[in-house]
Design a protein around this motif. Structure first.
Motif, mmCIF file in Angstrom:
data_model
loop_
_atom_site.group_PDB
_atom_site.id
_atom_site.type_symbol
_atom_site.label_atom_id
_atom_site.label_comp_id
_atom_site.label_asym_id
_atom_site.label_seq_id
_atom_site.Cartn_x
_atom_site.Cartn_y
_atom_site.Cartn_z
ATOM 1 N N CYS A 23 19.915 -19.353 34.476
ATOM 2 C CA CYS A 23 18.817 -19.085 35.406
ATOM 3 C C CYS A 23 18.593 -17.576 35.547
ATOM 4 O O CYS A 23 19.534 -16.817 35.786
ATOM 5 C CB CYS A 23 19.140 -19.709 36.772
ATOM 6 S SG CYS A 23 17.791 -19.667 37.949
ATOM 7 N N PHE A 24 17.356 -17.122 35.352
ATOM 8 C CA PHE A 24 16.983 -15.712 35.395
ATOM 9 C C PHE A 24 17.821 -14.854 34.442
ATOM 10 O O PHE A 24 18.108 -13.698 34.709
ATOM 11 C CB PHE A 24 17.086 -15.154 36.817
ATOM 12 C CG PHE A 24 16.088 -15.755 37.769
ATOM 13 C CD1 PHE A 24 14.745 -15.428 37.685
ATOM 14 C CD2 PHE A 24 16.490 -16.663 38.736
ATOM 15 C CE1 PHE A 24 13.820 -15.986 38.547
ATOM 16 C CE2 PHE A 24 15.570 -17.234 39.596
ATOM 17 C CZ PHE A 24 14.228 -16.898 39.498
ATOM 18 N N GLY A 25 18.227 -15.442 33.337
ATOM 19 C CA GLY A 25 18.994 -14.706 32.341
ATOM 20 C C GLY A 25 20.343 -14.246 32.841
ATOM 21 O O GLY A 25 20.907 -13.278 32.330
ATOM 22 N N GLY A 26 20.881 -14.933 33.846
ATOM 23 C CA GLY A 26 22.176 -14.554 34.405
ATOM 24 C C GLY A 26 22.093 -13.467 35.461
ATOM 25 O O GLY A 26 23.128 -13.060 36.013
ATOM 26 N N ALA A 27 20.884 -12.959 35.761
ATOM 27 C CA ALA A 27 20.730 -11.912 36.778
ATOM 28 C C ALA A 27 20.607 -12.536 38.166
ATOM 29 O O ALA A 27 20.114 -13.656 38.321
ATOM 30 C CB ALA A 27 19.490 -11.070 36.483
ATOM 31 N N MET A 28 21.076 -11.810 39.184
ATOM 32 C CA MET A 28 20.941 -12.268 40.564
ATOM 33 C C MET A 28 19.632 -11.730 41.129
ATOM 34 O O MET A 28 19.356 -10.522 41.059
ATOM 35 C CB MET A 28 22.109 -11.788 41.416
ATOM 36 C CG MET A 28 22.032 -12.289 42.859
ATOM 37 S SD MET A 28 23.458 -11.824 43.861
ATOM 38 C CE MET A 28 23.212 -10.056 43.985
#
Length: 293
Positions: A23-28
């Motif tokens: 999700c979201f390329g692993g970004a928070m």
């Protein structure tokens, strides 16, 4: 008010850029919002369409962890007794009249501007269709008569001292959509104005005429005009996210969508700063929202 598809598009872009299919390329991603406020605006839609456009209807919602804030910052700042805050409140003229519909806002702006002493300057837009083959079907006189939300009027009337609001991003974050300004000088092709609130308060800016394209019609047309509207009064939806020292709420025409009354009543930090004009049958809801403070 953001459509769920905006966040879903960001999710896909980050996955591609980071080459990571989490999700979201692993970004928070940190989101801020209040679901008691107004929902996304979907033109010519039903209530079900607006709910379906909300973030809670997205398949991304199951990945969201909710964190609840416990301090109302508008109330906290008003109750702050430090000298700096009290001085800022004392010199603040950050006030506005809110109404539910564009027609009410336009009528109020017209009445208030007429009370300002000075010469009334008129600026007329240049309108044309983007597809030259359709020019004969939509004459200039018809295009001039259109007054669309999100676009400045064809016949823009201003005085020095008029309060206006930006309709487009010109120079972010200084001069962006929603910035309120006061007119200081009027020229044929540029307007001098001063920012009324925010980080860049009191800064002088120049506003040029720019081309704006409307896609809310069965055809596309371009309007070249100053990207501003009068903003002594503004719609409740447009005021979302802003804070005022004094707020006047005109409810002669009732709120018509989810969250509008909540947004209007929560623009100030104390109940005594909220003034409401409403028929007797509508005052019960207003009292309830004041108790929320």
């Amino acid at each position: 008010m953001a459509h769920k598809r905006a966040l879903e598009a960001l999710d896909r872009i980050l996955k591609d850029l980071r080459n990571d299919w989490r999700c979201f390329g692993g970004a928070m991603i940190l989101l801020s919002g209040d679901f008691r406020q107004t929902l996304p605006v979907i033109p010519k839609s039903t209530a079900a369409d607006e709910i379906n456009a909300c973030l809670k209807s997205s398949n991304l919602w199951r990945y969201v962890k909710k964190l609840q804030l416990v301090t109302n910052m508008r109330v906290a700042l008003v109750n702050d007794t430090s000298a700096e805050v009290l001085q800022a409140i004392a010199v603040n003229r950050e006030r506005a009249i809110l109404a539910a519909k564009n027609k009410d806002v336009n009528d109020l702006n017209f009445v208030i501007q007429n009370q300002i002493v000075g010469t009334l300057h008129t600026f007329k837009s240049i309108d044309c269709v983007t597809n030259e083959e359709e020019a004969t079907n939509y004459p200039t006189e018809f295009l001039n008569s259109l007054d669309m939300p999100g676009l400045p009027p064809h016949n823009l009337q201003l005085k020095i001292g008029s309060v206006v609001i930006m309709l487009r991003n010109l120079n972010q974050p200084k001069l962006c959509n929603g910035t309120r300004l006061v007119i200081t000088k009027l020229m044929a092709n540029v307007i001098h104005a001063m920012i009324l609130k925010g980080k860049f308060k009191s800064d002088e800016v120049l506003i040029p005429k720019i081309p704006m394209i409307s896609i809310d019609m069965p055809f596309e047309f371009k309007r070249i005009q100053f990207p501003i509207r009068l903003a002594f009064a503004m719609t409740i939806n447009k005021s979302q996210g802003q804070s005022f020292s004094v707020c006047d709420l005109n409810l002669e025409n009732a709120c018509f969508s989810h969250g509008q009354l909540y947004v209007a009543c929560s623009r100030v930090g104390k109940p005594s700063a909220l003034f409401v004009l409403a028929p007797d049958k509508k005052t019960k809801n207003i009292v309830y929202h004041k108790v929320l403070y």
